[in-house]
Design an enzyme around this catalytic site. Sequence first.
Site, PDB file in Angstrom:
ATOM      1  N   THR A 164       1.912  -4.324   4.294  1.00 14.05           N
ATOM      2  CA  THR A 164       1.831  -4.662   5.717  1.00 14.05           C
ATOM      3  C   THR A 164       1.286  -6.072   5.974  1.00 14.05           C
ATOM      4  OG1 THR A 164      -0.373  -3.689   5.929  1.00 14.05           O
ATOM      5  CG2 THR A 164       1.514  -2.255   6.400  1.00 14.05           C
ATOM      6  N   THR A 197       0.819  -1.216   0.000  1.00 13.98           N
ATOM      7  CA  THR A 197       0.000   0.000   0.000  1.00 13.98           C
ATOM      8  C   THR A 197       0.852   1.265   0.000  1.00 13.98           C
ATOM      9  OG1 THR A 197      -1.819  -1.139   1.054  1.00 13.98           O
ATOM     10  CG2 THR A 197      -1.773   1.237   1.332  1.00 13.98           C
TER      11      THR A 197
END
EC number: 3.5.1.1
Length: 321
Positions: A84, A12
Site C-alpha cells: 500500500t 503486506t
Amino acid sequence: MKKILVLHTGGTIAMHAAADGDVEVGAENPLNQAQFDLPAVDLTIDNIFNIPSEHITPEHMLTLYKRLKDADKSYDGVVITHGTDTLEETSFFLDKTLDLTIPVVMTGAMRSSNELGSDGLYNFQSALRVAIDEEASNRGVMVVLNDEIHAARFVTKTHATNVATFASPISGPMGMITKRQIIFFYDLPKTMTYPIASVSKKIPVMKAYAGMDGQILSLFAESEHIDGIIIEALGAGNLGEDAARGVQELLDADIPVVIVSRSFNGIAEPVYDYLGGGIQLEKSGAIFARAVNGQKARLKLLIGLENGLSAGALTDFLHEF
Ligand code: ASP
C-alpha cells in the site's frame, strides 16, 4: 466465464507475521492458496514480483506496463496486488500509460495474511468482484480496498496504519462494494495516456516550507543532474521570495519546474501576484499540475519527458484534470 489476469507484486497482502509479530516477506504468496466466494471465473495468476512496495521503482512499473499493454487481447480484466505504501504511484503510472477499456483493479492490505483482522483476502476478493463487474469497463485504473472503489488519478494513502487508509480527497470514492452489489457513483472523463518505453529521467520532489532556502534549488540548477523538479508549494501554489529566486535559476537552466500544492486537498492554481505568488511563478515558466500530489506529478512529468513532449503538450498533460 470471464478471464482475469492476476499479477501479484508483494506488499503486506503477501506477507505474514512471525511469532514475535514482526511482518516478513515469505517465499510463497498466501494468496496463491486463496478460496473465494465468487461466480465462476478463469484466473491466470502470475507472481511477477514479491517485494515490499517501498522497493518498487519506475522500472517495476514499466515491467507491469509492458505486461499489460495488450492485456485486452487475452483477458476481460486485470487485478494487481501491491504494497500500500506506493500503490497510488503504480496505479497512477499505469492509469497514465495504459490505453485499455477492460477493468484494471489494484488492491493491497494493511494487515498481513495471518494477523487478526487481516484485510488481504477480503480486499483481493473485492478487487476480483470489481474486475468481473459489467459496469467496471472504461474507468481507467481503479484502487479497491476496504469496500471502496477509487480512481487512480485521485486516490492517496491517508493513514499510516488504519485499514481505512485510501481516500480520494478531491473527488470522494468513485464507488462502493456491498455484500451483494458493486455500485459506481459517477463516470470520469477519459484522460490522455502516453505509451512508455523507458523511465530514465531524474525528477526530485521538494516540499516547500516557511523560510525555504532558494539555495537548495540553486544547487539542483548548477548540478545539471536532474531533468525536472516538482515543488509542493504552499497553499494554492505559492513560494517565499528566496525560493522563488531559486525557481528562476532552475528555469534559466531550462529545467522544467512543476508546481503542486503541499495541501492535502484542493488544486494548485495561480492566484497571487507578488514575488513567489503563483501568478509570477507561472509567468516565469513554472507549470501548474492540477489535482495531483507531488508523487503523482513526478510520474506525469516523467511520462511527458520520456515521450519528448513539447512545452505546450507537456503543459496540457500536466494541466489535465
Ligand atoms: N510496507 C508495506 C508495503 O507497501 C505496506 C503495505 O503493503 O501495506 O509493501
